[in-house]
Design an enzyme around this catalytic site. Structure first.
Site, PDB file in Angstrom:
ATOM      1  N   SER A   1      14.939  -0.371  70.538  1.00  0.00           N
ATOM      2  CA  SER A   1      14.556   1.229  71.072  1.00  0.00           C
ATOM      3  C   SER A   1      15.416   2.333  70.635  1.00  0.00           C
ATOM      4  O   SER A   1      16.648   1.725  70.051  1.00  0.00           O
ATOM      5  CB  SER A   1      14.688   1.276  72.505  1.00  0.00           C
ATOM      6  OG  SER A   1      15.791   1.043  73.291  1.00  0.00           O
TER       7      SER A   1
ATOM      8  N   ILE B   1      18.169   4.848  69.028  1.00  0.00           N
ATOM      9  CA  ILE B   1      18.694   5.047  67.843  1.00  0.00           C
ATOM     10  C   ILE B   1      18.571   3.701  66.886  1.00  0.00           C
ATOM     11  O   ILE B   1      18.519   3.657  65.554  1.00  0.00           O
ATOM     12  CB  ILE B   1      20.330   5.560  67.767  1.00  0.00           C
ATOM     13  CG1 ILE B   1      20.467   6.788  68.481  1.00  0.00           C
ATOM     14  CG2 ILE B   1      21.090   5.441  66.456  1.00  0.00           C
ATOM     15  CD1 ILE B   1      21.922   7.430  68.829  1.00  0.00           C
TER      16      ILE B   1
ATOM     17  N   TYR C   1      31.321   5.171  80.983  1.00  0.00           N
ATOM     18  CA  TYR C   1      30.703   5.151  80.021  1.00  0.00           C
ATOM     19  C   TYR C   1      31.922   5.644  78.786  1.00  0.00           C
ATOM     20  O   TYR C   1      32.045   5.044  77.691  1.00  0.00           O
ATOM     21  CB  TYR C   1      29.357   5.979  79.549  1.00  0.00           C
ATOM     22  CG  TYR C   1      28.867   6.117  78.153  1.00  0.00           C
ATOM     23  CD1 TYR C   1      28.138   5.066  77.782  1.00  0.00           C
ATOM     24  CD2 TYR C   1      28.881   6.984  77.672  1.00  0.00           C
ATOM     25  CE1 TYR C   1      27.540   5.018  76.659  1.00  0.00           C
ATOM     26  CE2 TYR C   1      28.305   7.386  76.462  1.00  0.00           C
ATOM     27  CZ  TYR C   1      27.521   6.397  75.965  1.00  0.00           C
ATOM     28  OH  TYR C   1      27.108   6.416  74.604  1.00  0.00           O
TER      29      TYR C   1
ATOM     30  N   LYS D   1      33.580   4.175  75.459  1.00  0.00           N
ATOM     31  CA  LYS D   1      33.660   4.562  74.103  1.00  0.00           C
ATOM     32  C   LYS D   1      35.147   4.926  73.760  1.00  0.00           C
ATOM     33  O   LYS D   1      35.176   4.851  72.528  1.00  0.00           O
ATOM     34  CB  LYS D   1      32.666   5.796  74.332  1.00  0.00           C
ATOM     35  CG  LYS D   1      31.245   5.449  74.352  1.00  0.00           C
ATOM     36  CD  LYS D   1      30.795   4.300  73.295  1.00  0.00           C
ATOM     37  CE  LYS D   1      29.161   4.008  73.644  1.00  0.00           C
ATOM     38  NZ  LYS D   1      28.719   2.983  72.656  1.00  0.00           N
TER      39      LYS D   1
ATOM     40  N   SER E   1      16.358   9.659  72.961  1.00  0.00           N
ATOM     41  CA  SER E   1      16.183   8.193  73.095  1.00  0.00           C
ATOM     42  C   SER E   1      15.995   7.827  74.386  1.00  0.00           C
ATOM     43  O   SER E   1      16.035   8.375  75.276  1.00  0.00           O
ATOM     44  CB  SER E   1      17.483   7.564  72.482  1.00  0.00           C
ATOM     45  OG  SER E   1      18.462   7.452  73.207  1.00  0.00           O
TER      46      SER E   1
END
Length: 334
Positions: free
Chosen positions: A59, A61, A202, A206, A238
């Site tokens: 799904s 990107i 998150y 990252k 997305s």
């Protein structure tokens, strides 16, 4: 005569500066990336016939990257947890490209099952004989405030986004070192550069990826043909919002809101392939204001903190009112 020449040169420099400013205001990526898109190497020339392993390919990107790579003529290993979705992606790849069945390997993979990563790598190598490009795209985002979020959510985010990614990288990198060539492309995020509310875990994952891969690059100076490429997208259309971590592992996001104001997925994928073809160490792929914040964070962090505090307040308000967190300040796509 000398004064006239100086005025002409100064006027030319000012015009060039104004053109660059106009270009930046309309940009959807950092200027190095956009220059590479205009004058650099083309993915169609650099990636055709290469073996590219894409994680998170079912799904978003990852799926769009798979389609564009198929059209280019790259040989594909596609991985995710949902094998049925991977089969759907493979079927479409065969329809839109000249690839054959054997040119696309469907390989179910759970990034959190680190004990399976060596066998998965060997499966790709057995099928294709080599891995030219690894695209680390698997992962999940987050929408919850820290004060409301259970700590086991943070453990799950780090396990998937960070530890799962570097675990798979370790096995693939061993192969690339033996060949003395290869590209490791990691889809990080602008959240790996800055900080933002509703995404503390998150952002942490990252930032960890950014730090890890920037450090890894310095360990590979004896292998100049192994490239470490960090991709930092901003808000993209997305399904990542539909599958975010929330305040507890059992809860899903009630509403993902309208996503049409975000960058189209095909544009993000294209710029990712341009970055890969040109071996860019880091690429920022985003509309404003997040692109502007990336520059501020790099060159004027005090201003960036001020701006993110203002944006962050609006982000939380949007989230609590049930609309997309980034809806009010991302420019509308025509």
């Amino acid at each position: 005569m000398a004064c006239t020449l100086c005025l002409v040169l100064a006027g030319g420099a000012l015009l060039a500066l104004l053109l660059q400013l106009l270009r930046w205001l309309r940009a959807d990526g950092d200027l190095t990336l956009l220059w590479a898109e205009w004058r650099g190497k083309k993915p169609e020339n650099e990636l055709r016939g290469k073996v590219v392993w894409v994680t998170g390919a079912s799904s978003g990107i990852g799926e769009e990257l798979t389609y564009q790579l198929a059209k280019i003529g790259a040989l594909l290993a596609i991985s995710a947890r949902r094998e049925d979705e991977l089969e759907r992606v493979k079927k479409k790849c065969l329809e839109i490209s000249s690839l054959s069945e054997k040119d696309i390997l469907v390989l179910r993979l759970d990034l959190t099952d680190r004990s399976s990563h060596e066998a998965a790598t060997n499966s790709v190598l057995k099928h294709f004989g080599k891995i030219d490009v690894l695209v680390n795209n698997g992962g999940r985002s987050q929408r919850s405030l820290f004060v409301d979020t259970n700590l086991d959510v943070y453990n799950a985010i780090i396990e998937l986004n960070y530890l799962g990614t570097i675990s798979l990288t370790k096995y693939v990198l061993n192969h690339m070192i033996q060949r003395k060539r290869g590209k490791i492309v990691t889809v990080s995020s602008v959240m790996g550069i800055m900080g933002a509310p509703l995404a503390t875990g998150y952002c942490a994952s990252k930032h960890a990826l950014q730090g890890f891969f920037n450090s890894l690059r310095t360990e590979l100076t004896d292998y100049p043909e192994i490239s470490i490429i960090n991709i930092c997208p901003g808000p993209v259309q997305s399904k990542i919002i539909q599958n975010v971590f929330t305040e507890n592992l059992a809860k899903s996001l009630e509403s993902s809101g309208d996503q049409s104001h975000k960058m189209p997925t095909d544009r993000c994928a294209r710029l990712t392939l341009v970055s890969t073809a040109n071996d860019l160490k880091e690429a920022w792929i985003s509309d404003h204001p997040y692109l502007a914040v990336c520059y501020l964070w790099q060159y004027a962090p005090t201003w960036a903190w001020w701006l993110m505090n203002r944006m962050g307040k609006r982000r939380i308000q949007n989230f609590k009112s049930g609309v997309d967190a980034d809806a009010s300040y991302t420019r509308k796509k025509k």
